[in-house]
Design a protein around this motif. Structure first.
Motif, short mmCIF file in Angstrom:
data_model
loop_
_atom_site.label_atom_id
_atom_site.label_comp_id
_atom_site.label_asym_id
_atom_site.label_seq_id
_atom_site.Cartn_x
_atom_site.Cartn_y
_atom_site.Cartn_z
N TYR A 23 25.44 -61.15 -0.34
CA TYR A 23 25.48 -60.85 1.10
C TYR A 23 26.72 -60.05 1.48
CZ TYR A 23 21.73 -64.21 2.01
OH TYR A 23 20.53 -64.88 2.03
N GLU A 24 26.55 -59.20 2.47
CA GLU A 24 27.66 -58.56 3.15
C GLU A 24 27.66 -59.12 4.57
OE1 GLU A 24 29.51 -54.13 4.06
OE2 GLU A 24 27.55 -54.33 3.10
N GLY A 25 28.52 -60.10 4.80
CA GLY A 25 28.43 -60.87 6.03
C GLY A 25 27.17 -61.71 5.99
N SER A 26 26.31 -61.55 6.98
CA SER A 26 25.04 -62.28 6.99
C SER A 26 23.87 -61.40 6.56
CB SER A 26 24.77 -62.82 8.41
OG SER A 26 24.70 -61.74 9.34
N ILE A 27 24.17 -60.16 6.15
CA ILE A 27 23.13 -59.19 5.79
C ILE A 27 22.97 -59.12 4.27
CG2 ILE A 27 22.42 -56.78 5.93
CD1 ILE A 27 24.12 -56.56 8.47
N PRO A 28 21.74 -59.27 3.74
CA PRO A 28 21.53 -59.14 2.29
C PRO A 28 21.93 -57.75 1.79
CG PRO A 28 19.59 -60.09 3.35
CD PRO A 28 20.47 -59.57 4.45
N HIS A 29 22.70 -57.72 0.72
CA HIS A 29 23.13 -56.46 0.12
C HIS A 29 22.38 -56.20 -1.19
CE1 HIS A 29 25.78 -53.14 -0.87
NE2 HIS A 29 26.17 -53.73 -1.98
N TYR A 30 22.07 -57.28 -1.89
CA TYR A 30 21.35 -57.19 -3.17
C TYR A 30 20.64 -58.51 -3.41
CZ TYR A 30 20.81 -57.78 -8.23
OH TYR A 30 20.31 -58.07 -9.48
N ARG A 31 19.45 -58.42 -4.01
CA ARG A 31 18.67 -59.62 -4.35
C ARG A 31 18.23 -59.52 -5.80
NH1 ARG A 31 12.93 -60.90 -4.18
NH2 ARG A 31 12.65 -58.69 -3.68
N ALA A 32 18.59 -60.53 -6.59
CA ALA A 32 18.18 -60.54 -7.99
C ALA A 32 16.68 -60.75 -8.09
CB ALA A 32 18.91 -61.64 -8.76
N ASN A 33 16.06 -60.18 -9.12
CA ASN A 33 14.62 -60.40 -9.32
C ASN A 33 14.37 -61.87 -9.60
OD1 ASN A 33 11.91 -59.50 -9.59
ND2 ASN A 33 12.10 -59.49 -11.80
N PRO A 34 13.54 -62.54 -8.79
CA PRO A 34 13.31 -63.97 -8.98
C PRO A 34 12.82 -64.30 -10.38
CG PRO A 34 12.40 -63.25 -6.90
CD PRO A 34 12.78 -62.01 -7.65
N ARG A 35 13.32 -65.42 -10.92
CA ARG A 35 12.89 -65.87 -12.23
C ARG A 35 11.58 -66.63 -12.11
NH1 ARG A 35 16.72 -66.68 -16.06
NH2 ARG A 35 14.93 -67.10 -17.39
N PRO A 36 10.76 -66.64 -13.17
CA PRO A 36 9.53 -67.42 -13.15
C PRO A 36 9.81 -68.91 -12.99
CG PRO A 36 9.50 -65.82 -14.94
CD PRO A 36 10.89 -65.82 -14.39
N TRP A 37 8.78 -69.66 -12.62
CA TRP A 37 8.92 -71.09 -12.44
C TRP A 37 9.29 -71.78 -13.74
CZ3 TRP A 37 5.43 -67.85 -10.42
CH2 TRP A 37 5.22 -67.87 -9.04
N ASN A 38 10.20 -72.74 -13.66
CA ASN A 38 10.53 -73.62 -14.79
C ASN A 38 10.71 -72.84 -16.08
OD1 ASN A 38 10.18 -75.71 -12.96
ND2 ASN A 38 8.02 -75.88 -13.47
N PRO A 101 24.52 -53.22 -6.98
CA PRO A 101 23.26 -52.47 -6.98
C PRO A 101 23.46 -50.99 -7.27
CG PRO A 101 23.99 -52.82 -4.74
CD PRO A 101 24.98 -53.51 -5.62
N ARG A 102 22.46 -50.38 -7.88
CA ARG A 102 22.41 -48.95 -8.12
C ARG A 102 21.02 -48.45 -7.72
NH1 ARG A 102 26.65 -47.01 -11.18
NH2 ARG A 102 27.89 -48.52 -12.34
N LEU A 103 20.97 -47.34 -7.05
CA LEU A 103 19.71 -46.73 -6.65
C LEU A 103 18.78 -47.74 -6.00
CD1 LEU A 103 19.18 -44.43 -9.78
CD2 LEU A 103 19.97 -43.75 -7.51
N CYS A 104 17.74 -48.17 -6.69
CA CYS A 104 16.73 -49.04 -6.09
C CYS A 104 17.19 -50.48 -5.89
CB CYS A 104 15.46 -49.02 -6.96
SG CYS A 104 14.52 -47.48 -6.87
N ASP A 105 18.36 -50.83 -6.39
CA ASP A 105 18.80 -52.22 -6.28
C ASP A 105 19.30 -52.59 -4.89
OD1 ASP A 105 18.26 -52.96 -8.91
OD2 ASP A 105 20.17 -52.20 -9.62
#
Length: 247
Positions: A23-38, A101-105
């Motif tokens: 986060y940058e303050g309360s704004i998302p700056h980057y989100r990791a690709n979610p991992r599969p369940w378990n 992040p880079r480009l699409c990140d």
């Protein structure tokens, strides 16, 4: 779990499906690709072994160095670049292992219903999910909107178009998960709810299917070369017929 990197928090957000956000303050700056369940402990990648658990008893993410002798650190620079640095004894300096992040990140790079694609010239382009078109006449860099075809997508023979190798849309509060639902059951459940815009069906470890469905805007999507998730996007009957003819 929150890790403070200077004034920028990197935390495991438990709203919807657990995800790591920078986060940058309360704004998302980057989100990791979610991992599969378990997911069981993954093979070492960039020097790390990681394990993610999400079940009725526990939500946790664990990561450790596969080589304890390695000295590494994480930093965020003034431009919001999140880096892993490794100490090099030979040069007596820190070397970058990876950064983002880079480009699409960058979070939501192509806006709502847009897909960010890195091309061969190391630039990015924005395209739209099936059933959508660019918000502006130029391209999809300002996000996409539903095509106005005059048909409702609620009980009018609509269906789904699969888009492969994607980073999932942001899984915030407007998402629902069932860990014991087949692909057909997942699709039918989404169809019954007029607010459902897409779903993902996944078989973690070959132990049965799980269903993740989305409601509302689909944002922060990028295309991978050969990895990622298969996203089934809801489209109206007219748009569905176009893809059926192609196949």
């Amino acid at each position: 779990m929150t890790l403070e990197l200077g004034t920028i928090p990197f935390k495991l957000n438990l709203s919807g499906f657990p995800q790591l956000h920078l986060y940058e303050g309360s704004i998302p700056h980057y989100r990791a690709n979610p991992r599969p369940w378990n997911t069981p402990a993954a093979k070492p990648s960039l020097g790390f072994i990681s394990n993610f658990v999400n079940n009725e008893d526990e939500i946790s993410y664990f990561s450790s160095l596969d080589d304890p002798s390695v000295i590494t650190r994480f930093v965020v620079d003034s431009f919001g670049l999140f880096q892993q640095l490794k100490w090099n004894d030979g040069d007596h300096q820190w070397k970058e292992v990876w950064s983002t992040p880079r480009l699409c990140d960058n979070y939501g790079k192509c806006g709502a219903y847009g897909i960010c694609i890195v091309n061969s010239t190391n630039r990015f382009t924005c395209t739209c999910l099936p059933g959508n078109e660019p918000k502006s006449l130029r391209d999809g860099s300002e996000g996409c909107v539903r095509k106005k075809l005059g048909l409702s997508m609620c009980g009018n023979e609509e269906g789904f178009v699969k888009v492969a190798h994607l980073k999932t849309p942001d899984i915030f509060d407007a998402a629902w998960m069932d860990m014991s639902m087949s692909s057909l059951e997942c699709e039918q459940a989404c169809l019954r709810n007029c607010s459902c815009t897409a779903f993902i069906n996944y078989n973690p470890n070959g132990k049965g299917f799980s269903c993740l469905s989305f409601y509302g805007e689909l944002i922060d999507i990028l295309e991978f070369t050969d990895d990622g998730w298969d996203l089934n996007v809801r489209v109206d009957a007219t748009e569905l017929a176009k893809y059926t003819r192609k196949s």
